[in-house]
Every structure is written in C-alpha cells, then in structure tokens.
Design an enzyme around this catalytic site. Structure first.
Site, PDB file in Angstrom:
ATOM      1  N   TYR A 151       0.859  -1.197   0.000  1.00 23.23           N
ATOM      2  CA  TYR A 151       0.000   0.000   0.000  1.00 23.23           C
ATOM      3  C   TYR A 151       0.884   1.231   0.000  1.00 23.23           C
ATOM      4  O   TYR A 151       1.847   1.302   0.772  1.00 23.23           O
ATOM      5  CB  TYR A 151      -0.883  -0.016   1.243  1.00 23.23           C
ATOM      6  CG  TYR A 151      -1.746   1.220   1.434  1.00 23.23           C
ATOM      7  CD1 TYR A 151      -1.479   2.124   2.465  1.00 23.23           C
ATOM      8  CD2 TYR A 151      -2.831   1.488   0.601  1.00 23.23           C
ATOM      9  CE1 TYR A 151      -2.261   3.244   2.647  1.00 23.23           C
ATOM     10  CE2 TYR A 151      -3.616   2.615   0.781  1.00 23.23           C
ATOM     11  CZ  TYR A 151      -3.324   3.493   1.818  1.00 23.23           C
ATOM     12  OH  TYR A 151      -4.109   4.605   1.993  1.00 23.23           O
ATOM     13  N   ASP A 246       9.312   2.840  -1.135  1.00 22.54           N
ATOM     14  CA  ASP A 246       8.338   3.536  -0.296  1.00 22.54           C
ATOM     15  C   ASP A 246       8.699   3.247   1.162  1.00 22.54           C
ATOM     16  O   ASP A 246       8.335   2.202   1.699  1.00 22.54           O
ATOM     17  CB  ASP A 246       6.919   3.050  -0.634  1.00 22.54           C
ATOM     18  CG  ASP A 246       5.889   3.703   0.270  1.00 22.54           C
ATOM     19  OD1 ASP A 246       4.684   3.493   0.035  1.00 22.54           O
ATOM     20  OD2 ASP A 246       6.283   4.413   1.220  1.00 22.54           O
ATOM     21  N   LYS A 274       5.451   9.840   8.144  1.00 25.66           N
ATOM     22  CA  LYS A 274       5.323   9.345   9.526  1.00 25.66           C
ATOM     23  C   LYS A 274       6.388   9.919  10.472  1.00 25.66           C
ATOM     24  O   LYS A 274       6.254  11.026  10.961  1.00 25.66           O
ATOM     25  CB  LYS A 274       5.284   7.822   9.522  1.00 25.66           C
ATOM     26  CG  LYS A 274       4.065   7.271   8.731  1.00 25.66           C
ATOM     27  CD  LYS A 274       3.966   5.778   8.770  1.00 25.66           C
ATOM     28  CE  LYS A 274       2.961   5.255   7.778  1.00 25.66           C
ATOM     29  NZ  LYS A 274       1.569   5.279   8.273  1.00 25.66           N
TER      30      LYS A 274
HETATM   31  P1  KE4 Z   1      -0.542   8.634   4.246  1.00 25.65           P
HETATM   32  O1  KE4 Z   1      -1.026   9.295   2.980  1.00 25.65           O
HETATM   33  O2  KE4 Z   1      -1.647   7.866   4.931  1.00 25.65           O
HETATM   34  O3  KE4 Z   1       0.165   9.613   5.176  1.00 25.65           O
HETATM   35  O4  KE4 Z   1       0.585   7.572   3.858  1.00 25.65           O
HETATM   36  C1  KE4 Z   1       0.271   6.570   2.935  1.00 25.65           C
HETATM   37  C2  KE4 Z   1       1.254   5.428   3.056  1.00 25.65           C
HETATM   38  C3  KE4 Z   1       2.237   5.294   2.095  1.00 25.65           C
HETATM   39  N1  KE4 Z   1       3.139   4.291   2.147  1.00 25.65           N
HETATM   40  C4  KE4 Z   1       3.121   3.392   3.157  1.00 25.65           C
HETATM   41  C5  KE4 Z   1       4.139   2.296   3.175  1.00 25.65           C
HETATM   42  C6  KE4 Z   1       2.144   3.487   4.177  1.00 25.65           C
HETATM   43  O5  KE4 Z   1       2.126   2.566   5.176  1.00 25.65           O
HETATM   44  C7  KE4 Z   1       1.188   4.513   4.134  1.00 25.65           C
HETATM   45  C8  KE4 Z   1       0.087   4.651   5.166  1.00 25.65           C
HETATM   46  N2  KE4 Z   1       0.063   3.659   6.180  1.00 25.65           N
HETATM   47  C9  KE4 Z   1      -1.237   3.366   6.756  1.00 25.65           C
HETATM   48  C10 KE4 Z   1      -1.071   2.287   7.810  1.00 25.65           C
HETATM   49  N3  KE4 Z   1      -0.694   1.054   7.264  1.00 25.65           N
HETATM   50  C11 KE4 Z   1      -1.900   4.596   7.311  1.00 25.65           C
HETATM   51  C12 KE4 Z   1      -3.108   4.336   8.182  1.00 25.65           C
HETATM   52  C13 KE4 Z   1      -4.369   4.832   7.544  1.00 25.65           C
HETATM   53  O6  KE4 Z   1      -4.528   4.677   6.317  1.00 25.65           O
HETATM   54  O7  KE4 Z   1      -5.204   5.367   8.318  1.00 25.65           O
END
Ligand code: KE4
Length: 435
Positions: A151, A246, A274
């Site tokens: 993801y 990523d 993060k």
């Molecule tokens: P954000 O757009 O949510 O800040 O980041 C997206 C993203 C991109 N790449 C990786 C490897 C990620 O894990 C994420 C977002 N992680 C999730 C948790 N697995 C965020 C939690 C959520 O979607 O509420």
C-alpha cells in the site's frame, strides 16, 4: 463537547461514534480506524502519554499503533512538545520558506545518503504520488510496477490489490479509479523475483518505475526474501527504470537509514513520512539529483503544496530525528521489539496456538498461521483472521491496543519499557489461553 448518549450506548466512544456517523463517512477520517477488520465499535481517544493511550471512557491501553508509525518516541515526548511550543511563539506557517526546512532537508540527506535532493509534502500519499510522477517525467515512460498487498497511500493508479485499509475492507480494487489509470499499473506477487524478471524481459523498456515497500508493512509485516531487492535494483539499472522505495513506514524505523541501509540496496527515489513529521502531517520524496531536478521550479514536472514544510510539523519532525540519532537508539528499539516477539511466541507455543512473528527494528507482525515464516500475499491471506479478531479484543480487554486489522504491522516505541512489555505478555497469556 456534550454528546447525547442514547440508552443502548454503553460508552462515550460508542456515543461519539454514533454522532460521528451523522457527519463523517463511516464515522471515521480513515477507513482502518472503523474497526471493520476486527468488529465492534472503534475507540475514540482523549490522549496519550509515552507508550499509553487513554480512551474517552478513561480506559488506558498500551499502544502498539503509535499513530500508525510516526510516534517512534511514544506520545508527547518532551523534546517534541518543547520544539512545538518554541515554534508556536513564532508562528504556525507563512507559505514561504524557513530555515527549519533547510535543516530537515539537510538532515534527511545526511541520514539517507541516496537522497541528494528532497521535497517535503504533507502526507505519504503525496510523497509516493509525486515520486511516481517525477519517475515518469524523467524516463518519459508511463508504466508502473507495484506488488500485491503493498500500500502506497490512496494514489489512484496504485489502488489495485493495495494492502492496509483496502485489504482490510476486502476490496483491494477501488471504485472511482478509471480503468485507464490501472491499465498503466502492473501488479506482481511480492517476493517473486522470477515474475519480475519475466515482466521486465517483455516490457522493461516501457516501465517508468517500480514502487515497493522494501519491507511490506501493509499486509501485516512481510520482509523481502534474500536477493529480492537486489533483483529489483539490477533490473531497474539494466532497463533504465526508476527504483522507488516507499519508506513511509520503514524509514528511520527499521534502521536509522531505513530499509535501504538495513539491506544495503540503493533506490533511485525514496518516499518518506510518519516519523519525519513527529506525529504532525509531513511526507517527503527525494533521491538522485538528476531526477529530482526535473521538478518545478527547476524542471517540467509540476508538484506543489500549500502546507509543505509547515514550520510546526517540521519542528516536531526535527525534534524526533534528533532524538533517534542518539547512539544505540535503534539497537535498543530492536532489542525491545525482539523481546516482545520472543515472549509472545513462547506463550503462543505454550498454549499450542499456531503463531508466527516477524520483527525488524521497531516494527513487528504477528500471524495466526502454522507457517514457520510468511513471505507471500497468499500466505498472509491464508492466516486465521477470525482468530486474530478474537485475539485483538481479548488483548484490548486486557489493556493492550493493537492495530485493528490482521493486515497491519505493529509498532514499538522508545517509551515501551519492561513494564509495558511484561504487561503485554501477561495479557497475551490470558488471550492465548482463551483462543
Ligand atoms: P498517508 O497518505 O496515509 O500519510 O501515507 C500513505 C502510506 C504510504 N506508504 C506506506 C508504506 C504506508 O504505510 C502509508 C500509510 N500507512 C497506513 C497504515 N498502514 C496509514 C493508516 C491509515 O490509512 O489510516
């Protein structure tokens, strides 16, 4: 805020959830928070301190979500709070450049040497979306390769067989994404080097980039098998494609220099998020100078953001990045995470529960599976999700808050000390006995 509490509502979280659903789709601002993956009503939290969270009914939990990875120091670390308070005396943001942006850019380039130029954004999604756009602009190619179960945020063209919330909802493909977008996205099995080699043999000259979680953390935690990342590196070099790691989740968490330092494989671009925001909205993408200088205002690839480089968010991020550079920080984080996994494994074994764990730095994954180790999306999907759901609620009832999904990694912070680890293991002993 006074929320009316209908008769059949047993808690303030439940009352707030009912109220939230009247104004917010599904009552949440991000799907995984809705507890669809584990059942029951989601908790609403009033605060956090160190390794602990307190919900709206004043129940306290040891927190292994850590806001999904940013809080590597735990909640409200004094350095972060102090940095925010200091910035507040100057302002919240100016829509113009600040010294802090130079400082954090310099720090990121120092800690992640593959990053020669870096651009701040405000989410991980923006980071990956922008990295893909500049990879396409640089190569003048359109096709992108991603992997099942990985993801990268809710980027249109990547919401195909995505992990995290998309997988939890059981709808890996998303409505609203034009077919034309996903026609440009190849989706391959994770940890299958032969499939990747085969695709590049037939289509390598049309592939702009590979985007990969170098340690998959959105189908629970699945590390790369030996040689897998190296194969990606060789193929991208040979065919002139851009290798994007990523590291939104793994960055600064599996090692100070991220997964690329841990595995000693150098990507062309890296997406971050993060930890670099210290809990506030920051993402970043960066890498080779010749690629990054394609970006406006230097080059023809457009990318922008009103709140990019927000002084508040950068202050929190810099405080966090300074704290994690202290000697031994990651060794200690790794030790505590390992102690937790070893303890869970021992208690599961004692209760004859088929249980498998993966751990890397401050990240971990637990699977209800007979497998010795889990390396593919199929193996993840074959795990006992129903048993995980029961485990989640048993742990919650014993004061431990895990990620509300069988398809998420867990996070240990520097605030998780012996007390928290031992209390977690005591809760697990009760849980395994009841499974
Ligand atoms: P954000 O757009 O949510 O800040 O980041 C997206 C993203 C991109 N790449 C990786 C490897 C990620 O894990 C994420 C977002 N992680 C999730 C948790 N697995 C965020 C939690 C959520 O979607 O509420």
């Amino acid at each position: 805020m006074t929320v009316s509490k209908p008769e059949n509502i047993t808690s303030r979280s439940a009352a707030l959830f009912e109220e939230a659903k009247r104004y917010i789709p599904g009552g949440v601002n991000s799907p995984v928070r809705a507890f669809r993956g584990v059942g029951g009503n989601p908790l609403f939290f009033q605060g956090g301190e160190g390794a602990w969270l307190t919900d709206e009914d004043s129940n306290r939990y040891i927190d292994y979500v850590g806001a999904w990875g940013p809080l590597i120091l735990g909640h409200r670390h004094p350095d972060v709070i102090e940095a925010l308070q200091a910035q507040l005396t100057h302002g919240l943001g100016y829509g113009a450049s600040t010294e802090a942006e130079v400082t954090i850019a310099k720090t990121i380039c120092k800690l992640v040497p593959s990053i020669e130029r870096v651009r701040l954004v405000t989410s991980g999604t923006e980071a990956t979306m922008s990295a893909i756009r500049v990879a396409r602009g640089y190569t003048r190619r359109d096709k992108v390769v991603k992997f099942e179960g990985c993801y990268h945020g809710h980027v249109d063209g990547l919401l195909v067989k995505a992990g995290s919330g998309a997988l939890t909802l059981g709808e890996p493909d998303s409505l609203g994404v034009p077919k034309a977008y996903t026609d440009l996205t190849y989706v391959l099995p994770y940890n299958d080097a032969a499939a990747l080699e085969k695709l590049f043999e037939t289509n390598g000259d049309e592939i702009a980039c590979i985007i990969v979680e170098p340690v998959a953390g959105n189908m629970n935690l699945v590390p790369p098998v030996p040689g897998y990342l190296e194969t990606m590196r060789e193929l991208c070099t040979h065919y002139g494609s851009v290798l994007i790691f990523d590291e939104v989740m793994t960055g600064f968490r599996v090692a100070l220099g991220g997964a690329q330092a841990h595995y000693n494989v150098t990507p062309d671009l890296t997406a971050l998020g993060k930890v670099i925001g210290g809990g506030l909205p920051v993402g970043a993408f960066g890498g080779k100078r010749e690629i990054m200088e394609m970006i406006a205002p230097m080059g023809p690839v457009y990318q922008a953001g009103t709140l990019a480089g927000s002084p508040l968010a950068v202050a929190a991020g810099m405080a966090m990045l300074n704290a994690i550079q202290k000697p031994g920080f990651h060794d200690e984080l790794n030790r505590r995470s390992k102690a937790l996994m070893n303890g869970l494994q021992a208690r599961a074994d004692a209760a004859n529960i088929p249980f498998t764990t993966h751990q890397l730095g401050g990240m971990f994954g637990c699977f209800f599976s007979e497998e010795e180790s889990i390396s593919t999306f199929e193996q993840v999907m074959a795990c006992d999700v129903e048993r995980f759901r029961r485990y989640f609620h048993l742990m919650l009832n014993n004061g431990v808050y895990l990620a509300p999904s069988a398809f998420e990694a867990g996070f240990v912070s520097a605030a998780h000390g012996d007390e928290e680890i031992n209390k977690t293991l005591d809760a697990a002993e009760i849980a395994f006995a009841a499974l």
